[in-house]
Scaffold this active site. Structure first.
Site, PDB file in Angstrom:
ATOM      1  N   GLY A  75     -10.839  -5.928   1.850  1.00  0.00           N
ATOM      2  CA  GLY A  75     -11.811  -6.819   3.433  1.00  0.00           C
ATOM      3  C   GLY A  75     -11.671  -8.048   3.322  1.00  0.00           C
ATOM      4  N   SER A  86     -10.944 -10.297   5.459  1.00  0.00           N
ATOM      5  CA  SER A  86      -9.902 -10.767   6.123  1.00  0.00           C
ATOM      6  C   SER A  86     -11.347 -11.344   7.420  1.00  0.00           C
ATOM      7  CB  SER A  86      -9.321  -9.635   7.494  1.00  0.00           C
ATOM      8  OG  SER A  86      -7.528  -9.631   7.113  1.00  0.00           O
ATOM      9  N   SER A 136       1.386  -1.479   0.402  1.00  0.00           N
ATOM     10  CA  SER A 136      -0.154   0.008   0.329  1.00  0.00           C
ATOM     11  C   SER A 136       1.076   2.105   0.238  1.00  0.00           C
ATOM     12  CB  SER A 136      -1.175   0.133   1.339  1.00  0.00           C
ATOM     13  OG  SER A 136      -0.175   0.053   2.580  1.00  0.00           O
ATOM     14  N   ASP A 166      -1.560  -1.590  -4.365  1.00  0.00           N
ATOM     15  CA  ASP A 166      -3.224  -2.217  -3.481  1.00  0.00           C
ATOM     16  C   ASP A 166      -3.496  -0.736  -3.080  1.00  0.00           C
ATOM     17  OD1 ASP A 166      -5.073  -3.041  -2.049  1.00  0.00           O
ATOM     18  OD2 ASP A 166      -3.993  -2.559  -0.191  1.00  0.00           O
ATOM     19  N   ASP A 176      -4.722  -8.449   4.843  1.00  0.00           N
ATOM     20  CA  ASP A 176      -4.278  -7.845   5.986  1.00  0.00           C
ATOM     21  C   ASP A 176      -4.439  -7.814   6.964  1.00  0.00           C
ATOM     22  OD1 ASP A 176      -2.126  -5.820   6.417  1.00  0.00           O
ATOM     23  OD2 ASP A 176      -2.981  -4.248   5.785  1.00  0.00           O
ATOM     24  N   HIS A 231     -12.738  -3.070   5.219  1.00  0.00           N
ATOM     25  CA  HIS A 231     -11.813  -2.858   4.965  1.00  0.00           C
ATOM     26  C   HIS A 231     -11.192  -2.987   7.698  1.00  0.00           C
ATOM     27  CE1 HIS A 231     -10.801  -1.277   1.264  1.00  0.00           C
ATOM     28  NE2 HIS A 231      -9.778  -2.465   1.482  1.00  0.00           N
TER      29      HIS A 231
HETATM   30  P1  13P Z   1      -8.360  -5.797   5.151  1.00  0.00           P
HETATM   31  O1  13P Z   1      -9.081  -5.161   6.233  1.00  0.00           O
HETATM   32  O2  13P Z   1      -9.448  -7.199   5.531  1.00  0.00           O
HETATM   33  O3  13P Z   1      -7.372  -7.634   5.510  1.00  0.00           O
HETATM   34  O4  13P Z   1      -8.962  -5.836   3.370  1.00  0.00           O
HETATM   35  C1  13P Z   1      -7.092  -6.031   3.946  1.00  0.00           C
HETATM   36  C2  13P Z   1      -7.089  -5.224   1.834  1.00  0.00           C
HETATM   37  O5  13P Z   1      -8.557  -5.019   1.065  1.00  0.00           O
HETATM   38  C3  13P Z   1      -6.532  -4.529   1.112  1.00  0.00           C
HETATM   39  O6  13P Z   1      -6.740  -4.137   0.124  1.00  0.00           O
HETATM   40  O1  G3H Z   2      -6.570  -2.053   2.615  1.00  0.00           O
HETATM   41  C1  G3H Z   2      -5.775  -1.765   3.089  1.00  0.00           C
HETATM   42  C2  G3H Z   2      -5.062  -2.570   3.723  1.00  0.00           C
HETATM   43  O2  G3H Z   2      -4.938  -3.137   4.533  1.00  0.00           O
HETATM   44  C3  G3H Z   2      -3.711  -1.351   3.452  1.00  0.00           C
HETATM   45  O3  G3H Z   2      -3.628  -0.591   5.106  1.00  0.00           O
HETATM   46  O4  G3H Z   2      -2.718   1.937   4.013  1.00  0.00           O
HETATM   47  O5  G3H Z   2      -2.690   0.451   6.059  1.00  0.00           O
HETATM   48  O6  G3H Z   2      -1.043   0.054   4.779  1.00  0.00           O
HETATM   49  P1  G3H Z   2      -2.717   0.622   4.656  1.00  0.00           P
HETATM   50 ZN    ZN Z   3      -8.633  -3.033   0.189  1.00  0.00          ZN
END
Ligand code: 13P
Ligand code: G3H
Ligand code: ZN
Length: 316
Positions: A215, A217, A50, A83, A259, A181
């Site tokens: 999103g 997880s 990211s 990402d 993530d 997320h």
């Molecule tokens: P989670 O927060 O559900 O792990 O989603 C991660 C994500 O979509 C990263 O792009």
């Molecule tokens: O979708 C988002 C990912 O979990 C990345 O999160 O921007 O905090 O690295 P971040």
């Molecule tokens: Zn995402």
């Protein structure tokens, strides 16, 4: 083996009714945990970075860590993906900097503007052999450069997807069907629900086209409990049930983004050591446990949720 794009991975995943795990990487232990699990299970994998990860660890360190993972795991296909790229510039920087896939996330813009921004990224990427993911509809939650409040989240409209894919030339499409997320996806007592009807409608309109689920997880309660028992405070963290993700992986969903589950696993390991051994101060002692938990989580995803175990050879 060099980095691959996601083209062949998605083709095989679509045909085979499985999905490729896209795991966010922020440091060495996370890269190692993910790729060791994928290597042992012979699974293709996407490592994604990211804007926040690039700010934290720096583009060069991250790409060199991924290069090291390629050397250590020569038999599995690995794609390196940006990402939630917020604009053309960050996509360009990652394309020029060795990524094989980028996401342009212009989903918060109006439809025509989203198309215009996405088209520009696609043109630049395709000329350089890089593939592009875009998004229609908006998930709730927080990423570093793209923030969406729950009340602003919106499901994807299936009647927009053909025109969007046609006019942008994009290679895969992230859609909003109720995932979000972060670690707090549903309120306590609320029944987790995904709009599989929207997913079905989208896949009817885009035959053989790879769909992406962000999103995704599951917020394993095993790790939440370890965090809670070792001085953490994550009460009411709730994720997407694994059977729903398995259902998605069997359908047109070819990429599943994870993530938060890695963050929880790493935190659980570090907390466990620190809370129980306040005398320890060697980072290797607590990061080793965190890394092992990341590896365990990824192995579980590959075998139980994604269905990508043993699929490395066909994706090469
Ligand atoms: P989670 O927060 O559900 O792990 O989603 C991660 C994500 O979509 C990263 O792009
Ligand atoms: O979708 C988002 C990912 O979990 C990345 O999160 O921007 O905090 O690295 P971040
Ligand atoms: Zn995402």
């Amino acid at each position: 083996m060099p980095l691959v794009t996601t083209t062949n991975m998605f083709k095989k995943a679509y045909e085979g009714g499985y999905a490729i795990g896209a795991f966010n990487v922020n440091n060495m232990e996370i890269v190692q945990g993910i790729t060791e699990a994928a290597g042992e299970l012979n699974s293709p994998i996407i490592l994604q970075v990211s804007a926040g990860a690039r700010k934290y660890a720096n583009h060069t360190y991250l790409t060199k860590l991924v290069e090291a993972a390629l050397v250590e795991n020569p038999n599995i296909p690995i794609a390196l993906h940006l990402d939630h790229g917020a604009d053309f510039e960050i996509c360009k920087s990652c394309i020029d900097g060795g990524f094989t896939s980028v996401m342009i996330d212009a989903s918060h813009h109006a439809f025509d503007e989203n198309i215009e921004i996405t088209r520009k990224v696609v043109d630049y990427a395709h000329e350089r052999g890089v593939v592009v993911e875009a998004e229609l509809g908006q998930l709730a939650g927080v990423e570093d450069d793209v923030k969406v409040a729950a009340e602003d989240a919106s499901y994807t409209h299936p009647d927009e997807v053909e025109e969007f894919v046609d006019r942008t030339g994009v290679d895969s499409l992230a859609i909003a069907i109720g995932t979000s997320h972060g670690a707090f996806k549903f309120k306590p007592g609320q029944k987790p629900m995904l709009r599989f009807d929207i997913l079905d409608e989208v896949s009817k309109r885009l035959p053989n086209f790879p769909i992406v689920l962000h999103g995704a997880s599951s917020v394993s309660q095993e790790y939440v409990k370890i965090i809670q028992a070792n001085g953490g405070n994550l009460a009411d963290a709730i994720g997407i049930p694994e059977d729903m993700l398995r259902q998605a992986a069997r359908s047109a969903v070819c990429k599943i983004n994870i993530d938060s589950d890695l963050r929880l696993a790493l935190t659980a390991g570090v907390r466990e050591v620190m809370w129980n051994h306040p005398e320890k101060f060697d980072p290797r002692e607590y990061l080793k446990v965190g890394r092992q938990y990341v590896k365990d989580v990824v192995a579980h995803k590959i075998t139980t949720v994604l269905g990508s175990e043993g699929k490395a050879p066909e994706c090469l």
